[in-house]
Design a protein around this motif. Sequence first.
Motif, short mmCIF file in Angstrom:
data_model
loop_
_atom_site.label_atom_id
_atom_site.label_comp_id
_atom_site.label_asym_id
_atom_site.label_seq_id
_atom_site.Cartn_x
_atom_site.Cartn_y
_atom_site.Cartn_z
N ASP B 150 44.74 -19.43 -36.43
CA ASP B 150 45.25 -20.61 -37.12
C ASP B 150 44.44 -20.87 -38.39
O ASP B 150 43.21 -20.86 -38.36
CB ASP B 150 45.16 -21.83 -36.20
N GLY B 153 42.30 -23.84 -37.82
CA GLY B 153 41.39 -23.56 -36.72
C GLY B 153 40.26 -22.63 -37.12
O GLY B 153 39.14 -22.74 -36.62
N THR B 154 40.53 -21.75 -38.05
CA THR B 154 39.51 -20.79 -38.45
C THR B 154 38.38 -21.46 -39.24
O THR B 154 37.28 -20.92 -39.35
CB THR B 154 40.16 -19.64 -39.25
N ARG B 197 53.33 -26.57 -42.18
CA ARG B 197 52.83 -25.27 -41.73
C ARG B 197 53.90 -24.26 -42.10
O ARG B 197 54.94 -24.20 -41.45
CB ARG B 197 52.61 -25.26 -40.22
N ASN B 303 50.90 -17.12 -44.42
CA ASN B 303 51.25 -18.42 -43.85
C ASN B 303 50.27 -19.43 -44.46
O ASN B 303 49.18 -19.06 -44.91
CB ASN B 303 51.17 -18.42 -42.33
N ALA B 305 48.84 -23.68 -44.57
CA ALA B 305 48.81 -25.08 -44.13
C ALA B 305 48.63 -25.93 -45.37
O ALA B 305 47.66 -25.75 -46.11
CB ALA B 305 47.68 -25.31 -43.14
N ASP B 328 46.30 -18.50 -45.60
CA ASP B 328 45.85 -17.57 -44.55
C ASP B 328 46.21 -16.15 -44.97
O ASP B 328 47.37 -15.76 -44.94
CB ASP B 328 46.53 -17.95 -43.24
N THR B 366 41.85 -14.83 -40.91
CA THR B 366 42.13 -15.01 -39.49
C THR B 366 42.41 -13.63 -38.88
O THR B 366 42.58 -12.66 -39.62
CB THR B 366 43.37 -15.90 -39.26
N LYS B 368 44.77 -11.73 -38.09
CA LYS B 368 46.16 -11.33 -38.22
C LYS B 368 46.26 -10.25 -39.31
O LYS B 368 45.31 -10.02 -40.06
CB LYS B 368 47.03 -12.54 -38.59
N ASP B 729 47.79 -17.37 -29.41
CA ASP B 729 46.47 -17.91 -29.75
C ASP B 729 45.38 -16.85 -29.66
O ASP B 729 44.37 -16.92 -30.35
CB ASP B 729 46.11 -19.06 -28.80
N THR B 797 59.80 -27.57 -39.00
CA THR B 797 58.99 -26.38 -39.16
C THR B 797 59.89 -25.15 -39.09
O THR B 797 60.78 -25.08 -38.24
CB THR B 797 57.93 -26.31 -38.04
N GLY B 829 51.70 -21.53 -27.71
CA GLY B 829 50.85 -20.44 -28.16
C GLY B 829 49.96 -19.87 -27.08
O GLY B 829 49.32 -18.85 -27.28
#
Lengths: 172, 1003, 271
Positions: B150, B153-154, B197, B303, B305, B328, B366, B368, B729, B797, B829
């Motif tokens: 995320d 989150g990262t 998002r 992606n 935010a 991201d 992240t 990904k 996740d 979203t 997730g």
Amino acid sequence: MTRLKADARHSVRFTLNGKPAEGEAEPRMLLSDFLRHQLGATGTHVGCEHGVCGACTVVVDGMLTRSCLTLAAQVDGCEIRTVEGLAPSADRLGVLQQVFRRNHALQCGFCTAGILMSLDHYLAKNPAPTEADIRDLLSGHLCRCTGYTPIIQAALVAAAELASATKETSDA
Amino acid sequence: MVQAAVRSANSVDQGSDTPWVGRSIERVEDAALLSGRGRFIDDLGVQPGTLHATILRSPHAHADILSIDTEAAKRLPGVATVLTGSDVKAVTTSLVVGVKAPVECWPIAMDRVRYVGEPVAVIVATDRARAEDAAELINVEYRPRAAVVDPLGTLVSGAPVLHDGFPGNLASDRSFRYGDPEKAFAEAPHRFSIDIRYPRNSCTPIETYGVVASHDAGEDAYEVLANFQGPFSIHTVIARALKVPGNRLRLRTPPDSGGSFGVKQGVFPYIVLIAAAARVTGRPVKWIEDRLEHLTASVSATNRATTLSAAVAADGKILALDWDQVEDCGAHLRAPEPATLYRMHGNMTGAYDIRHVRIRNRVVVTNKTPTGLNRGFGGPQVYFALERLVQRIAIGLGLDPLDVIKRNLIGAGAFPYRTATGALLDSGNYQEAIARAVEQGRLADLKAKRDEAQAQGRLYGIGFTAVVEPSVSNMGYITTVLTAAERRKAGPKNGAQATATVGLDPVGSVTVHVASVPQGQGHRTVLSQVVADVFGLAPKDIRVNTEIDTAKDAWSIASGNYASRFAAAVAGTAKIAAERVAGRLGRIAASQLNVEAADIVFAKGFVASRHNPENRIAFSRVAALSHWSPGSLPDDAGQTIRETVFWTPPELTPPDEDDRINSSLCHGFIFDFCGVEIDPVTLETRIDRYVTMHDCGTILHPGMVNGQIRGGFAQALGAALYEEYAYADDGSFLTGTLADYLLPTTTEVPEPEIIHMETPSPFTPLGAKGVGEGNCMSTPVCLANAVADALGIADVTLPLVPARLAELVRGAEPPPPAGGAAIAPAREGDRRLRGEGQASVKGAPEQVWAMLLDPATLQSVIPGCQRVDRITDTHFRADVTLGIGPVSGRYRADVELFDLDPPRAVTLRGGATGALGFGNAEGRITLAPDGRGGTKLTYSYDAAIGGKVASIGGRLLDGATRVIIGQFFTALARKAGGGGASGGGFSLFGLLAKLASLFGGRR
Amino acid sequence: MKPPAFDYLRAETVGDVLEGLAQQGGDARVLAGGQSLMAMLNMRLAKPKLLIDIMRLKELRQIERKGDAVVIGAGVRQADLLAWPDLAEALPLVSLALPWVGHVQTRSRGTICGSLAHADPSAEMPLALVALGGEVLLRSAKRRRRVAAKDFFAGMMLTARSDDELIEGISLPVVRGSRFAFREVARRHGDFAIVACAAMKTEAGVRFTVGGVADVPTARDWPRLEGSALDDALNGFAYELGARDDVHATARYRRDLVRMIGRDLIGEVLQ
């Protein structure tokens, strides 16, 4: 009963666009790879190798066939039609192909061979399709360039032209 | 035989006096493509002896590589070599990273993997199937690390760090301020905010990546054929990674490419990898990416935010914007990232006249797949926030959304208009465009339809979007990520060199070469039109070559097929080149016809006197003269054999001291509106009508422009409704097949109603602007606005998955009937599989306990078990073959026992890994006497499955768990019935491995 | 993405098939239309040592009326059955469900029995077999047996077929005087069902069958229910199916569809 050993190459013969074709393949060789890399018929493209994108669609014994989900060994002795067989001659295009060009129904052309094969096969049996019929038929193909609607348009125009050509022929 | 033998139509109208440019002539590309004679990379032959590569990829999102055992793979007949990270490192250097940080970026994992699908080994063999056979024999030992997927989150303290050189996973953090946003926000009567998002998706061309590479050891030079699309600034990145100067990296492209939409820029790390393999083997090496590789690990759009706030006046006028964007870029910051974030930097105010802007841009990493070019490139992310906010402002103020759009548009008389953040908008009349769209697109009808539908209780809504579509990127925009001081140190970067070459051969026929690397757009056709007009010829007289060979052709860093630069820049450059040749031909003809050069015209295959058209000479005769009789040319004419023009617009200046950047040269305008209806049962979104108005300047080929609009629309529809590169996740990739990553098909895509207006660009030679990316920017948010309108919801979203809409609009669910099983709350997730159960087993707890620790017993109770090794009393390893239905695979399993409380309880922790993926789990088993001489066994487990099986079989994983649990109980009951002790505890162990053997194919 | 190595056996008699299965057991796979198996081979999810191609066996390609049943051989392709002139009259539910199976280009090769052998919980043909209460005809070198639909599907991708058995065909009852309704929800046309439902009017009331939710297609027989009694029955059934979340739909969404579509379809056949 014929048993082909895994680690050997075996002769595969079939009719490709009306002409005899022959090559050698291990049992695991896919028809798509056999056509492209053994026979040099590279017009059939490979887009996903799991049967979803439709780029590799050919006609085997009158059946629409994902060549990536078919073994070369399976089609021994069959009649196969590919995009290379659609034009009446090397310097001429068939009606469906012409209509595609006129309607800008292709951009990169990578998915086109499979779509042409589905339409060629379908229109021969269904000369007066509705738009819904064509959409249903072609939902088995993925195209990323055109947004599909020019392809649908081209298919309907081609159906009409082919029908009128057939009519003229029968009238004559 | 369906097709009739009709001579192919030739729409070329020789008699017409109207220019070729602007006409929808048939494409020169199409005859070959329609006949199976395309020349895509995998259609071309290779040198005899060429080897074929396959790539072993990480099943883990984040793990240390402890060891790689390639011996068995190398021994397989037909295998030439296996390269791991260290082998690649021996012959290459790291790819350059786009920000200043002590971080490396390799095309293959060195000692750590950071995303599912990251290359771990390259296997080179006589053919692809054998290479894949060998790949299955490679044993990689991983030590998993915690993963983070995320973008917010990262950034959280304590999140797993991907690169030490990016502390806190933050690769870049820049703040910008234009005008006086603080004052505007302080004084404004209203403030509106939105949190967005934007998901991950990709334009996924139907042809995958392909590379053929060879290395000449004598000259230490590489030759590469790849379906790369540019920008050729990447050539410098590849050459540097291969440790050769640019003139020792010959990069060629095939004649045809099966779509790209930006994505094929991402082939470049594989060019390095396959070139390294060619060097190590001393043989040409070919690699064609397969679809699973493409979906998992090719490239993705970013992606993002975003929090966007607006200071708004009572009448809906937006006074200031405050952007907070967290971008991201996935596991590595690969060139040219973080370009996605900065491509739009000049355009952060969209189509609106907003003078005060604050921006904070953060770039994060992240676990990904690394990101790269994708159609729209930053535009979808920006406009989704901006245009959703405009709708929210309208609702908040009780205004019509279209009125809010109109109130904020840049004035028609304001062009060229400098935006607050630095873009110079070249031309336009947005008010007129909207007025025409409203009328021709029959907005009033649509509104009436909505009112009627809503009155009937149906879920029908209308969405609007206004978008400025930038095209022809300034190669310097990415330096906005640097501070002004850093830029001064690095030296200026700006401009966008386009190039075109026009050549005349000894019989006077015309050849055009450009470095635009088309991927299906029809560049050859348009260039034939452009040059035919200059020379008074027909398009069929012009032969265009768009292959590129960096060893022989004119090119520069901006070459390639991106940023919608063809029509605006490349076609215009070809026009300039042709005009230069024509100018000289005119002087030659003037001397031959005894007229002034100003009197010369090119028409219908002749060069003639304007005043006396009978006084003329065949074009081919004049054109050939430079070859056959240079001595008879007038002194001032110069040669007419070949002219190469480089063109870069002066407007593309570097970022200024205040970080204002004219990020793009041209700016088209799009106004979209649509009506959608949502099925009350399935919550599927059906597009009723979609109207899209485009002003892309001068239209060179209407059919192709509409083709770009339709194609972009369909991809955008996919992004809005179906497509997402979904991750769990734990970093597992969940959409690894085209049955999971859902591209729209014929049954989903309607025909958009396209309306045009042409406001030529004053900055481009032909007045054209780019048009290829606009709907990828406008359509996702337009559909989202319509859905928000239909459902009366504030937060939307993408993609608009019906089940997600259900969560937004449906109230409490009817409870299960009394006595029914309770439903565990869903965890977004969270893919961990949890369960518990119990069984009665004959035999006392002491007996059962003894079985748990006995390898011989284990071997007999674990299904498919070939061997169990006891490492210690509480640590076991086993080889097992497991399958469900036809799916089977071989696994290495490793289980340890903890918290032993004999004979009452034990905790098992372990995992299984194999070619299809891995599973790890922890389970607690308790044994208690059942009072009848037997044992009551209870267990609970918590498992996670990853790798290939998760990415291609996610749909079936949960169900498969239940299958295996069912088998577990069956086996247990059988054992118990047989009167012996149960190996039930170790069925759990089997469970781990067995779960990993699942899949999901297509029928 | 190329298949692993395997031997290929082109069977010329059913005996060839049964012999191959008897010899190779779980390492042999029957290749019919190949629309599931070949994709799994390409992805290397399946690794048989032997593929037995049954598509040259004319005796397996029959669609036959046998009394009040239709027997469909293992070699009958989905397109063959769709084109069978008696389909709508004899097997109306199949005629409703079959067009939802994949696409024209996969139905042209894929077989009815192959879809059943694959036992995907979201597939339409397993749902139809269960809804109609059909039987699967299994044959090994040693014996023949018939297995009822409800006993055939043992779990996700698991069936009652033993490794040495060939699915020779299926038998579907011709149900007279009933009414049928079928509805499927998928993300896109041709995708695996998120939920697929079939309703059939029975003498006592209605049989309602759901695919795509539980591990196997699941049927319930109810008397004529209306109003809140029907709602309660559907709600209970929706929960009993044990829906789970996946990337395409949530468990709640699946239950909603079972409840709502169930109401519609049952209303349709009972009206």
